[in-house]
Design a protein around this motif. Structure first.
Motif, PDB file in Angstrom:
ATOM      1  N   ASP A 248      -4.076  -9.378   4.946  1.00  0.00           N
ATOM      2  CA  ASP A 248      -4.199  -8.117   4.208  1.00  0.00           C
ATOM      3  C   ASP A 248      -5.508  -7.459   4.624  1.00  0.00           C
ATOM      4  O   ASP A 248      -6.493  -7.467   3.885  1.00  0.00           O
ATOM      5  N   ALA A 297       4.494  -5.356  -0.508  1.00  0.00           N
ATOM      6  CA  ALA A 297       3.558  -5.572   0.592  1.00  0.00           C
ATOM      7  C   ALA A 297       3.179  -4.270   1.292  1.00  0.00           C
ATOM      8  O   ALA A 297       2.119  -4.187   1.929  1.00  0.00           O
ATOM      9  N   SER A 300      -0.130  -2.871   0.323  1.00  0.00           N
ATOM     10  CA  SER A 300      -1.314  -3.519   0.875  1.00  0.00           C
ATOM     11  C   SER A 300      -1.322  -3.294   2.379  1.00  0.00           C
ATOM     12  O   SER A 300      -0.602  -2.452   2.903  1.00  0.00           O
ATOM     13  N   ASN A 301      -2.111  -4.081   3.074  1.00  0.00           N
ATOM     14  CA  ASN A 301      -2.165  -3.991   4.538  1.00  0.00           C
ATOM     15  C   ASN A 301      -1.430  -5.136   5.229  1.00  0.00           C
ATOM     16  O   ASN A 301      -1.615  -5.356   6.424  1.00  0.00           O
ATOM     17  N   ARG A 302      -0.606  -5.866   4.486  1.00  0.00           N
ATOM     18  CA  ARG A 302       0.152  -6.938   5.129  1.00  0.00           C
ATOM     19  C   ARG A 302       1.252  -6.368   6.026  1.00  0.00           C
ATOM     20  O   ARG A 302       1.541  -6.918   7.092  1.00  0.00           O
ATOM     21  N   THR A 352       1.148   6.787   1.086  1.00  0.00           N
ATOM     22  CA  THR A 352       1.382   5.481   1.711  1.00  0.00           C
ATOM     23  C   THR A 352       2.548   5.549   2.685  1.00  0.00           C
ATOM     24  O   THR A 352       2.495   4.988   3.784  1.00  0.00           O
TER      25      THR A 352
END
Length: 445
Positions: A248, A297, A300-302, A352
């Motif tokens: 992440d 997910a 987030s940055n995953r 996003t």
């Protein structure tokens, strides 16, 4: 390329929403301001408060040219793409012939220069016999290098450990991996045939290509990349478990990234009884728990980017018995409208969604001057009109050559009212501008 002035738009860019006018000239954005006056644009459009987004850059499509243009040529599928808000695409190597040589790559580029309405780039393929060619590639000439670590056939399947070690050590640019473990797939299929006989139902697909099948292969890819320092991009994640393999962290701070595809965000295994083989794809659509984990997910940055994995097959092919029906869905025409359902439902902020479909894709593949609404950048733009009552997908003609969509029974609460490709109006909300010509993507590595 004539000038274009878009007035009264609500721009979505780099985490912000704000009202502005946008002036386009010679294919590029030359001015963004709260109000633009004194410009004699050839064409002027009043956005009336609609969202103005950078066009989606689709990092994974499977157009069928050369080889099977009757299923989907570069021309037909790029037309469908611009109707779906995709302004640039990167095509995969599993055409016929496969893109395993520099000659095949040059042929695809030539075909796209003639027929593509959208901007275009091409991934190079890996076989067990072309590693010298792969190692010598100019990173600026290809979008990426694609390896099928499982779930493929013929000369595109690479599952020999020695060849994989060399590939991960020597590949000169970003390596894209399709990760499924073929022995596990075969064992699962054999077990289910003992239970059901030879005539498996479509919902067996998620059991044959289950979470363990994906994890065994994706964890191997990540391990290889860490040992060799490879710039790895794992395609179409489908499971909650696989997410633990990815950090992440912001994209610039990691060398291993991951993609999710829109159908794995919008369908789950409860859709098999209704849609059957129409949602058969590799890797398989899995449980609602997996779907929801993928959605989470994205916050987030995953998960770094969203792609389509567009793969047109004919209706006749998809209506065959499960074992004979090919895997893949036609998705580009409804890409952004379908993803905007997640925004309408409050699952994703619009900022996003734009980051994962435009900004991060341009960053990941080192595409200069695209993926953002910035002065001096190419004008790849999409206007999105809200449709609170919903628009029935079945009322719209299907532009993909295959003639069908898995979304036929759905209604979308947004539609693409304008698509601009490199400064040219490619889609006016009703029809494709046949005079629009996409440009080759550049990769600055």
């Amino acid at each position: 390329m004539g000038s274009l002035l878009i007035r009264n738009a609500r721009l979505v860019n780099e985490g912000r929403q704000f009202g502005a006018d946008v002036l386009v000239s010679h294919g590029r954005i030359v001015k963004i301001a709260s109000s633009i006056f004194g410009e004699n644009a050839v064409q002027e459009i009043d956005a009336d408060g609609q969202w103005l987004l950078p066009g989606m850059i689709d990092d994974q499509v499977h157009f069928r040219e050369p080889g099977s243009p009757a299923k989907g040529s570069i021309h037909s599928e790029s037309r469908a793409a611009v109707a779906g808000g995709i302004t640039s695409f990167m095509d995969m190597p599993n055409t016929s012939p496969a893109t395993l040589t520099l000659e095949a790559l040059a042929d695809k580029k030539r075909r796209a220069a003639i027929g593509s309405v959208a901007n275009y780039g091409f991934h190079f393929g890996v076989s067990q016999h072309n590693l010298d060619t792969v190692a010598a590639l100019n990173p600026c000439e290809v979008a990426g290098v694609k390896v099928f670590m499982g779930a493929s056939t013929g000369n595109l399947l690479v599952d020999d450990p020695r060849i994989l070690e060399r590939l991960f050590a020597e590949v000169p640019t970003i390596l894209l991996a399709h990760c499924e473990h073929t022995p596990s797939i075969e064992a699962n299929a054999a077990r289910l045939r003992e239970r059901y006989g030879e005539h498996l139902p479509p919902d067996a697909h998620a059991l044959i290509r289950d979470a363990e099948t994906c994890y065994r292969s994706s964890s191997l890819a990540v391990d290889l990349a860490r040992r060799h320092g490879t710039r790895l991009h794992v395609l179409h994640l489908t499971t909650a478990r696989e997410l633990e393999l990815f950090e992440d962290k912001p994209l610039p701070h990691k060398r291993i990234s991951a993609e999710v595809c829109l159908h794995h965000l919008l369908f789950d295994d409860r859709d098999y009884p209704t849609l059957g083989n129409r949602i058969k794809c590799n890797p398989a659509i899995k449980s609602r728990t997996d779907r929801d984990a993928l959605r989470q997910a994205l916050l987030s940055n995953r998960l770094d980017v969203i792609g389509s994995d567009h793969a047109p097959h004919t209706w006749t092919e998809k209506e065959r018995p499960y074992d004979q029906a090919p895997a893949g869905l036609p998705l580009v025409q409804h890409a952004l409208p379908a993803l905007l359902e997640l925004v309408a439902d409050g699952v994703l902020p619009i900022t996003t969604l734009v980051a994962k479909t435009s900004h991060r894709v341009a960053d990941l593949f080192a595409i200069p001057d695209r993926g953002y609404l910035r002065e001096g950048y190419w004008a790849d733009l999409v206007l999105i009109r809200p449709e609170p009552e919903g628009v029935a997908v079945s009322r719209q003609p299907v532009l993909s050559q295959c003639g069908w969509t898995p979304f036929a029974d759905r209604r979308f609460r947004h539609r693409v009212s304008l698509t601009v490709v490199s400064g040219q109006v490619a889609w006016d909300g009703q029809r494709v501008n046949e005079g629009c010509q996409g440009l080759p993507l550049r990769f600055m590595r």
